[in-house]
Scaffold this motif. Structure first.
Motif, short mmCIF file in Angstrom:
data_model
loop_
_atom_site.label_atom_id
_atom_site.label_comp_id
_atom_site.label_asym_id
_atom_site.label_seq_id
_atom_site.Cartn_x
_atom_site.Cartn_y
_atom_site.Cartn_z
N ASN A 62 0.81 -1.22 0.00
CA ASN A 62 0.00 0.00 0.00
C ASN A 62 0.85 1.27 0.00
OD1 ASN A 62 0.81 0.32 2.66
ND2 ASN A 62 -1.21 -0.09 3.54
N GLN A 63 2.15 1.10 -0.19
CA GLN A 63 3.04 2.23 -0.42
C GLN A 63 3.78 2.12 -1.76
OE1 GLN A 63 5.72 2.76 2.90
NE2 GLN A 63 4.10 2.40 4.40
N ALA A 64 3.96 0.89 -2.24
CA ALA A 64 4.84 0.66 -3.39
C ALA A 64 4.12 0.40 -4.70
CB ALA A 64 5.77 -0.52 -3.10
N LEU A 65 2.83 0.06 -4.67
CA LEU A 65 2.11 -0.32 -5.88
C LEU A 65 0.89 0.58 -6.05
CD1 LEU A 65 2.38 -4.17 -5.41
CD2 LEU A 65 3.42 -2.86 -7.26
N TRP A 94 -4.61 -1.74 -7.38
CA TRP A 94 -3.60 -0.71 -7.11
C TRP A 94 -3.95 0.00 -5.82
CZ3 TRP A 94 0.49 -1.57 -9.80
CH2 TRP A 94 0.41 -2.04 -11.11
N GLN A 95 -2.94 0.45 -5.08
CA GLN A 95 -3.16 0.96 -3.73
C GLN A 95 -3.06 2.50 -3.67
OE1 GLN A 95 -3.42 -1.59 -0.67
NE2 GLN A 95 -4.47 -2.34 -2.48
N PRO A 96 -1.91 3.10 -3.41
CA PRO A 96 -1.89 4.56 -3.30
C PRO A 96 -2.08 5.22 -4.67
CG PRO A 96 0.34 3.73 -3.24
CD PRO A 96 -0.57 2.52 -3.22
N VAL A 97 -2.49 6.49 -4.64
CA VAL A 97 -2.75 7.22 -5.88
C VAL A 97 -1.83 8.43 -5.97
CG1 VAL A 97 -4.47 8.54 -7.17
CG2 VAL A 97 -5.14 6.45 -6.01
N LEU A 359 -6.00 6.10 1.65
CA LEU A 359 -4.55 6.09 1.87
C LEU A 359 -3.97 7.47 1.59
CD1 LEU A 359 -3.69 2.76 -0.01
CD2 LEU A 359 -3.70 3.10 2.48
N PRO A 360 -2.84 7.80 2.20
CA PRO A 360 -2.17 9.05 1.84
C PRO A 360 -1.85 9.07 0.35
CG PRO A 360 -1.23 8.14 3.84
CD PRO A 360 -2.14 7.08 3.28
N ALA A 361 -2.09 10.20 -0.29
CA ALA A 361 -1.90 10.33 -1.73
C ALA A 361 -0.70 11.22 -2.04
CB ALA A 361 -3.15 10.91 -2.39
N MET A 362 -0.04 10.92 -3.15
CA MET A 362 1.00 11.81 -3.67
C MET A 362 0.32 12.93 -4.43
SD MET A 362 4.14 11.01 -6.30
CE MET A 362 5.06 10.05 -5.11
N ARG A 385 -8.39 20.55 5.28
CA ARG A 385 -9.40 19.54 4.96
C ARG A 385 -9.06 18.18 5.60
NH1 ARG A 385 -14.32 21.38 3.09
NH2 ARG A 385 -14.23 22.21 0.96
N LYS A 386 -7.82 18.09 6.15
CA LYS A 386 -7.35 16.85 6.78
C LYS A 386 -7.24 15.69 5.79
CE LYS A 386 -9.12 18.14 11.34
NZ LYS A 386 -7.81 18.71 11.73
N TYR A 387 -6.87 16.03 4.56
CA TYR A 387 -6.62 14.99 3.56
C TYR A 387 -5.20 14.45 3.76
CZ TYR A 387 -10.70 16.91 1.08
OH TYR A 387 -11.95 17.34 0.74
N PRO A 388 -5.03 13.14 3.79
CA PRO A 388 -3.69 12.58 4.03
C PRO A 388 -2.79 12.70 2.80
CG PRO A 388 -5.28 10.81 3.71
CD PRO A 388 -6.06 12.08 3.71
#
Length: 734
Positions: A62-65, A94-97, A359-362, A385-388
């Motif tokens: 959930n960090q790498a893919l 796919w996990q993080p965006v 999940l935290p987003a880039m 907004r407290k968005y991660p």
């Protein structure tokens, strides 16, 4: 050819004929291939080195893919950011965006928040988005910059035009004021413009219609090589005999460059000292009085009687004589907005749609065509907004804008300071390179250095800001459009692992994570994206990058894009689904969707568990020396080993044994007990092109099976397929 010769050639290929020199076996294969002889399935062994201290990488899925969401038509956003569409997308695993920032590719200022303030009380100038959350932001747009100096670059191949040869003396190019002493604290960064005459022409003079601020000190130069932008290390800039100006006074000047006309295609004006006089926007804002500005460029010949003959084509479209520039002033006004432009999805819709899985987003900040205050406001808004946020990418593809590394680095430092005032814990990175397979080179500096990355890293280090590089990001589009063949598959593992070595050789510190934040087969789509080729490429790419030490990959494009015309009018898509043409309703998945599922849901365990990756190698090559089978091994959190195996043989199946070797014990282990296999190949998916784009039949799903394995088990790999093999190991063989 006699049957005896055929028999002898076939015998040379037998696994029992290892005493026959490899060169003879290769010649035999080539010979029989020419004759159309088809061989039965051949056996091989995949060997996995599971020695504990030989781990090649450690990843957390959930960090790498992850996957990336880019700019798209506004109508598509309304159709695709819905629960039903998002759920289909999430099923790929796919996990993080990563939120992709497209306006900088198009030389536009990004209004991430439609609400904000202008620097000029009259409602124009430099825009800062509001950091105060009010109503939901669903859409955001780019504003084309009025002081653009480039006809085209990697993002503007067919849109817009430069102001240096547009034939209008009321318009002008202006450089970025943030590259001057007032903002960098050092000498003004040299700025430049290039004129491409398309062919070598007889030139002995240039005419420059300066705007304010003009250059007091500059050089007019010609290029000795073939192409200064694409081949910057294969030539030199030479100052014309009459090309040195140390006391420029602005206005329109005609400069005799040489006593007689000489053949020239590329001219460069290299500007080092500004008049600091104010442009047409007035003196109230000091940014209007910094940098350099030119209204129009002319190049040609001066006759004996002093008459100037211009060779430049002046027109306000892409047919103009081509120009490039070092930077662009991000000044703009509301009238620059074009409602026909695509939409960067609003941050509120992006974070609340479900696409990020929570999940935290880039997220990106615009930097190449932006101001630090706006970037800081964006972060403040998101945090209110407290968005991660996982990471912040700084700008977009500066190499595609042909920026020199020192210019990008100077902006990077200023924006880093502004962002860290909002949140000191932010993890910032870049440069977000375009897809590159080799080092990016630029014109040599005073020390003769030509590596873009080396000079960027050195600049940050020399200015005490290397700590602000929390990750190094780049894109991966390995193949030139219109050149993809089946053999291209064999190149992928080498290409993606090689670029890791390149960045480290260029000085990227070993402890700085490497992220590929956007990727696919090529930067223009075609049928290879939706054929079984696309699935095999994706598996090899992800497996090879992570197994070689890469830290995260982001598939592109996460949301469905629909099948459309690409390279050579071939139909394909960057997305994982085909859709209806007008309302973007999902029709069916493509091959890369199924490959995504095998990678994300079968090869690894989704979530936050650590996976250890090991080197896996096969021993079956084709006559040209290409590995026909590749494999990527992971030790999963549940203690099972999982292999992602790619059979790149286009037509033939193969049987494999799998041996896990522990070097310290000098012993092999094998799968033992229940083993699951998940296979996706031509038996599960075939693409059929047609006039409307095409469709797949069959279109999945992957084939799942279970076997009871031991040391003698052979695993079947269908031709052109991916297989995930997962299970526990038995005790070491004596």
């Amino acid at each position: 050819m006699t049957s005896a010769w055929m028999f002898a050639a076939a015998a040379a290929l037998s696994s029992r004929q290892r005493k026959i020199p490899r060169s003879k076996r290769v010649r035999a294969l080539i010979l029989l291939g020419v004759m159309g002889v088809v061989f039965p399935s051949q056996a091989q062994t995949i060997r996995v080195d599971i020695t504990p201290d030989h781990v090649t990488n450690k990843i957390i899925p959930n960090q790498a893919l992850g996957a990336g969401i880019d700019r798209m038509p506004a109508a598509a956003i309304e159709k695709l950011f819905t629960e039903s569409a998002i759920n289909r997308v999430l099923s790929a695993g796919w996990q993080p965006v990563s939120y992709r920032q497209n306006t900088e590719l198009h030389i536009e200022a990004w209004h991430w928040n439609p609400k904000g303030t202008w620097s000029d009380p009259g409602g124009k100038g430099y825009f800062t988005g509001s950091r105060e959350p009010t109503e939901m932001i669903r859409n955001s747009y780019g504003y084309p910059l009025p002081h653009r100096g480039a006809t085209r670059n990697d993002g503007t191949d067919a849109t817009g035009y430069g102001r240096l040869t547009d034939g209008d003396l009321n318009t002008y190019w202006k450089s970025n004021p943030y590259l001057t002493r007032a903002f960098t604290g050092e000498e003004d960064h040299p700025q430049w413009v290039i004129l491409d005459l398309a062919n070598s022409l007889s030139i002995n003079a240039i005419r420059i219609a300066w705007a304010d601020p003009y250059a007091k000190r500059y050089r007019v130069q010609y290029w000795t090589g073939e192409q200064p932008i694409l081949q910057p290390a294969k030539g030199s800039w030479i100052t014309f005999t009459g090309g040195t100006v140390d006391n420029g006074e602005g206005g329109t000047v005609t400069i005799p460059l040489n006593s007689v006309p000489m053949p020239v295609r590329y001219l460069r004006i290299w500007m080092t000292e500004s008049s600091n006089t104010c442009d047409s926007h007035g003196s109230a804002d000091r940014r209007n009085c910094l940098g350099f500005a030119i209204r129009e460029l002319y190049a040609g010949t001066v006759s004996a009687n002093g008459e100037f003959h211009d060779s430049v084509l002046h027109t306000p479209d892409q047919g103009q004589t081509t120009t490039w520039c070092s930077s662009v002033d991000p000044w703009h006004e509301p009238s620059d907005f074009d409602p026909r432009l695509s939409d960067q999805v609003g941050f509120d819709l992006f974070f609340t749609s479900g696409a990020t899985r929570g999940l935290p987003a880039m997220i990106p900040i615009a930097m190449v065509f932006n101001i630090p205050e706006d970037a800081a406001a964006e972060i403040a808004y998101l945090e209110k907004r407290k968005y991660p946020i996982s990471y912040v990418e700084m700008g977009e593809e500066p190499d595609g804008q042909y920026m020199l590394p020192e210019d990008y680095a100077a902006l990077y430092i200023q924006f880093s300071d502004a962002l860290h005032k909002v949140d000191p814990a932010l993890k910032l990175g870049g440069p977000v390179f375009t897809g590159q397979n080799e080092d990016i080179v630029v014109w040599p500096d005073a020390q003769g250095r030509i590596s873009w990355t080396r000079r960027f890293v050195d600049y940050l280090r020399d200015h005490g800001h290397l700590k602000d590089l929390a990750f190094f990001s780049f894109e991966h589009y390995p193949y030139v459009p219109c050149t993809v063949t089946w053999n291209s598959l064999y190149d992928e593992p080498r290409l993606v692992s090689h670029i890791i070595d390149v960045w480290h050789d260029d000085g990227v510190p070993a402890d700085v994570p490497l992220f590929i934040t956007e990727s696919n087969i090529s930067w223009q789509t075609d049928e290879s994206f939706v054929d079984i080729f696309g699935a095999l490429w994706l598996a090899d790419y992800v497996g090879a990058f992570l197994s070689s030490g890469g830290n995260a990959v982001y598939y592109f494009h996460y949301l469905p894009m629909g099948v459309h015309h690409g390279c050579n009018n071939s139909m394909g898509t960057f997305g994982m689904f085909t859709t209806t043409e007008k309302d973007y309703q999902i029709l069916q998945p493509t091959s890369q969707y199924f490959a995504s599922q095998l990678i994300n849901l079968e090869w690894v365990e989704p979530g936050s568990g650590e996976h250890r990756l090991f080197r896996a190698t096969g021993d079956l090559d084709d006559p040209a020396g290409h590995a026909l089978v590749t494999a990527y091994a992971a030790l999963c959190p549940d203690g099972q080993y999982s292999l992602l195996v790619v059979n790149r043989d286009q037509w033939n199946s193969h049987k494999v044994r799998i041996a896990f070797h522990e070097a310290k014990a000098n012993a092999d282990r094998f799968f033992s007990g229940p083993v699951t296999t998940t296979t996706f190949g031509r038996a599960q998916y075939q693409w059929h092109p047609d006039a409307k784009g095409g469709s797949a039949d069959p279109d999945g799903p992957a084939l799942k099976a279970s076997i009871n394995a031991n040391a003698e088990t052979w695993f079947d790999l269908p031709g052109a397929s991916l297989t995930v093999i997962r299970g526990s190991l038995g005790k070491a063989a004596k």
